[in-house]
Design a protein around this motif. Sequence first.
Motif, PDB file in Angstrom:
ATOM      1  N   VAL A  81       0.839  -1.203   0.000  1.00  9.15           N
ATOM      2  CA  VAL A  81       0.000   0.000   0.000  1.00  9.15           C
ATOM      3  C   VAL A  81       0.871   1.250   0.000  1.00  9.15           C
ATOM      4  N   ARG A  82       1.892   1.242   0.843  1.00  8.45           N
ATOM      5  CA  ARG A  82       2.725   2.433   1.012  1.00  8.45           C
ATOM      6  C   ARG A  82       3.499   2.782  -0.263  1.00  8.45           C
ATOM      7  N   LYS A  83       3.955   1.781  -0.994  1.00  5.07           N
ATOM      8  CA  LYS A  83       4.742   2.073  -2.191  1.00  5.07           C
ATOM      9  C   LYS A  83       3.884   2.702  -3.294  1.00  5.07           C
ATOM     10  N   VAL A  84       2.568   2.455  -3.249  1.00  2.13           N
ATOM     11  CA  VAL A  84       1.660   3.120  -4.185  1.00  2.13           C
ATOM     12  C   VAL A  84       1.350   4.535  -3.712  1.00  2.13           C
ATOM     13  N   ALA A  85       1.196   4.702  -2.387  1.00  2.45           N
ATOM     14  CA  ALA A  85       0.800   5.999  -1.836  1.00  2.45           C
ATOM     15  C   ALA A  85       1.941   7.007  -1.797  1.00  2.45           C
ATOM     16  N   ASN A  86       3.167   6.549  -1.573  1.00  4.90           N
ATOM     17  CA  ASN A  86       4.282   7.473  -1.357  1.00  4.90           C
ATOM     18  C   ASN A  86       4.504   8.484  -2.476  1.00  4.90           C
ATOM     19  N   LEU A 229     -12.078  23.833 -13.225  1.00  6.06           N
ATOM     20  CA  LEU A 229     -12.067  24.390 -11.877  1.00  6.06           C
ATOM     21  C   LEU A 229     -10.658  24.737 -11.410  1.00  6.06           C
ATOM     22  N   ASN A 230      -9.676  24.541 -12.304  1.00  8.30           N
ATOM     23  CA  ASN A 230      -8.285  24.800 -11.938  1.00  8.30           C
ATOM     24  C   ASN A 230      -7.878  23.985 -10.717  1.00  8.30           C
ATOM     25  N   ARG A 231      -8.272  22.715 -10.745  1.00  6.20           N
ATOM     26  CA  ARG A 231      -8.000  21.835  -9.627  1.00  6.20           C
ATOM     27  C   ARG A 231      -7.062  20.707 -10.052  1.00  6.20           C
ATOM     28  N   GLN A 232      -6.293  20.219  -9.083  1.00  7.70           N
ATOM     29  CA  GLN A 232      -5.512  19.012  -9.269  1.00  7.70           C
ATOM     30  C   GLN A 232      -6.433  17.803  -9.238  1.00  7.70           C
ATOM     31  N   LYS A 233      -5.972  16.714  -9.837  1.00  5.73           N
ATOM     32  CA  LYS A 233      -6.665  15.459  -9.633  1.00  5.73           C
ATOM     33  C   LYS A 233      -6.615  15.112  -8.154  1.00  5.73           C
ATOM     34  N   SER A 234      -7.671  14.499  -7.670  1.00  7.67           N
ATOM     35  CA  SER A 234      -7.702  14.116  -6.263  1.00  7.67           C
ATOM     36  C   SER A 234      -6.703  12.999  -6.002  1.00  7.67           C
ATOM     37  N   VAL A 235      -6.368  12.814  -4.721  1.00  3.68           N
ATOM     38  CA  VAL A 235      -5.521  11.683  -4.337  1.00  3.68           C
ATOM     39  C   VAL A 235      -6.166  10.380  -4.775  1.00  3.68           C
ATOM     40  N   LEU A 236      -7.480  10.289  -4.602  1.00  3.05           N
ATOM     41  CA  LEU A 236      -8.205   9.083  -5.012  1.00  3.05           C
ATOM     42  C   LEU A 236      -7.986   8.794  -6.486  1.00  3.05           C
ATOM     43  N   GLU A 237      -8.099   9.813  -7.342  1.00  2.00           N
ATOM     44  CA  GLU A 237      -7.962   9.605  -8.781  1.00  2.00           C
ATOM     45  C   GLU A 237      -6.536   9.223  -9.157  1.00  2.00           C
ATOM     46  N   LYS A 238      -5.565   9.871  -8.526  1.00  2.00           N
ATOM     47  CA  LYS A 238      -4.167   9.541  -8.832  1.00  2.00           C
ATOM     48  C   LYS A 238      -3.835   8.112  -8.432  1.00  2.00           C
ATOM     49  N   LEU A 239      -4.288   7.712  -7.243  1.00  2.00           N
ATOM     50  CA  LEU A 239      -3.994   6.354  -6.789  1.00  2.00           C
ATOM     51  C   LEU A 239      -4.774   5.314  -7.583  1.00  2.00           C
ATOM     52  N   ALA A 240      -5.976   5.665  -8.015  1.00  2.00           N
ATOM     53  CA  ALA A 240      -6.802   4.722  -8.771  1.00  2.00           C
ATOM     54  C   ALA A 240      -6.155   4.342 -10.094  1.00  2.00           C
ATOM     55  N   GLU A 242      -3.204   3.501 -10.376  1.00  2.41           N
ATOM     56  CA  GLU A 242      -2.304   2.391 -10.049  1.00  2.41           C
ATOM     57  C   GLU A 242      -3.075   1.180  -9.526  1.00  2.41           C
ATOM     58  N   ASP A 243      -3.990   1.413  -8.588  1.00  4.41           N
ATOM     59  CA  ASP A 243      -4.730   0.314  -7.966  1.00  4.41           C
ATOM     60  C   ASP A 243      -5.986   0.890  -7.333  1.00  4.41           C
ATOM     61  N   LYS A 244      -7.141   0.551  -7.877  1.00  9.15           N
ATOM     62  CA  LYS A 244      -8.391   1.155  -7.420  1.00  9.15           C
ATOM     63  C   LYS A 244      -8.703   0.806  -5.977  1.00  9.15           C
ATOM     64  N   LYS A 245      -8.471  -0.444  -5.565  1.00  8.06           N
ATOM     65  CA  LYS A 245      -8.817  -0.842  -4.206  1.00  8.06           C
ATOM     66  C   LYS A 245      -7.913  -0.145  -3.194  1.00  8.06           C
ATOM     67  N   ILE A 246      -6.631  -0.036  -3.510  1.00  7.58           N
ATOM     68  CA  ILE A 246      -5.727   0.703  -2.635  1.00  7.58           C
ATOM     69  C   ILE A 246      -6.156   2.161  -2.567  1.00  7.58           C
ATOM     70  N   ALA A 247      -6.570   2.711  -3.700  1.00  6.08           N
ATOM     71  CA  ALA A 247      -7.010   4.111  -3.736  1.00  6.08           C
ATOM     72  C   ALA A 247      -8.188   4.340  -2.795  1.00  6.08           C
ATOM     73  N   VAL A 248      -9.163   3.452  -2.835  1.00  6.90           N
ATOM     74  CA  VAL A 248     -10.346   3.596  -1.984  1.00  6.90           C
ATOM     75  C   VAL A 248      -9.963   3.482  -0.507  1.00  6.90           C
ATOM     76  N   THR A 249      -9.117   2.504  -0.174  1.00  5.94           N
ATOM     77  CA  THR A 249      -8.728   2.310   1.223  1.00  5.94           C
ATOM     78  C   THR A 249      -7.895   3.481   1.729  1.00  5.94           C
TER      79      THR A 249
END
Length: 455
Positions: A81-86, A229-240, A242-249
């Motif tokens: 999980v951490r290697k995807v999130a870091n 909206l001049n917004r960054q992609k959310s953390v959820l979208e960036k992680l998804a 790589e791995d959708k389930k890790i992104a949700v958790t």
Amino acid sequence: MLIVYGKKYGQLFRMPGLFGNRDFYVTSNPDDYSVVFRNEGQWPVRRCFDTFVYHRKVHRAKYFQGVDGLLASSGEKWYNVRKVANPVLMQPRNVRPYLTTMLDVNDEFLERIRKIRNPKTLEMPDSFEEEINRLALESVAAVALNTRLGLINRDGLEGDSKAIISNLRSVFDMVVLLEGVPFWKILKTPGFYKMMKVLDAILDDCNKYIELALEKIEKDKTNRSATELNRQKSVLEKLAQEDKKIAVTMALDMLFAGVDTTSSALAGILAVLAKNPQKQEKLYEEMKTILPEKHSRLTIDNMSNLPYLRACIKEGLRLHPILPGTMRQLPHDVVLSGYRVPAGNDITTAGNAQMRDEDYVPRAKEYIPERWLRNDLNNKYAGDIVRPFMYLPFGFGPRSCAGRRVVELEMEITIARLVRNFIIEFNHPIENLFKQKMIVVPNKPLNFKFEERKE
């Protein structure tokens, strides 16, 4: 409490484990700290709360599907999980673009202060802790999900958002009892069933927002709405990606862990600034150099060199740490303070608590941000004030707080803008302002006074 026990029983003492828990060692000997952290192994292990582990691995195993997140996993599962999130959360260049989103939330917070303060005394109501919680939850949701919950402008919390904040506080109250004497491992107790119910409610309420965010991502594969909206992609979208389930958790973990911790940290920093007006004015002078007007905007560029702001935050966390120390389970035996500590037992270093001890920090009870300005040759307080591995407000190494960069940015924005807009006072006793539960939380009403600055 760790320091009190250390003075009574010695710098290294052992608390026997109960009902299947491992023995628990506490060291307040700074010479031990390097031994602990240099022997933590490839995948550092920090004891998870067993009730969280049970909830994710057994009670709601169907939902988590073996991806238990950072709050309830160790070893290789934690590492995966951490290697995807870091890359998304731990690199400053990936967090700074969320500045615009967090500034919008902060604008609403400042206006909320102006609306709810007493018109005569300019003090906050007794419920101001709740207002800081709203800020923290709104900010986390904006970054994690690119979703606005609309909490700050409401006169009362409603529905799911109210339940999330209330249930998070209940968890902090219950976990101390359930983890300290885990009788529930032998016989499921009413307190255990209540904890499962509360964790279910948090999961279900947070998951509603996560599902809405996922639907928005699916509908906008080209990310047009974020661009408009001049917004960054959310953390959820960036992680998804790589791995959708890790992104949700991970999104769930951010919502779970990012509210009370951040709000308590902000309250502690505001308290010491309010009680030290000379330091507050010095910070104000630094803020004026980048924010000439109250409504001037913070940017990535003008926030790049704010040494006194960061020193004020560090000193606030030194005086009011969220946790007293850092825990590890080591993969092999080690020698601490001349005693062999067997592998696999919990070891806590008490460094954060020692930061208020005169034996380790000169004038330890005083708020002196200057002690962190090490590049100022004329500063008599600058220089090394602590032993290695003592001051760890966000933990250490690979197992340090995954949301550290987001929290630091939120604290810098909030403190900078509050000091630029208001003279902050706390005209009440500051003693026992906080109490230790699972983390440090306010023990008294946060009746800060916010007086408008004239320029």
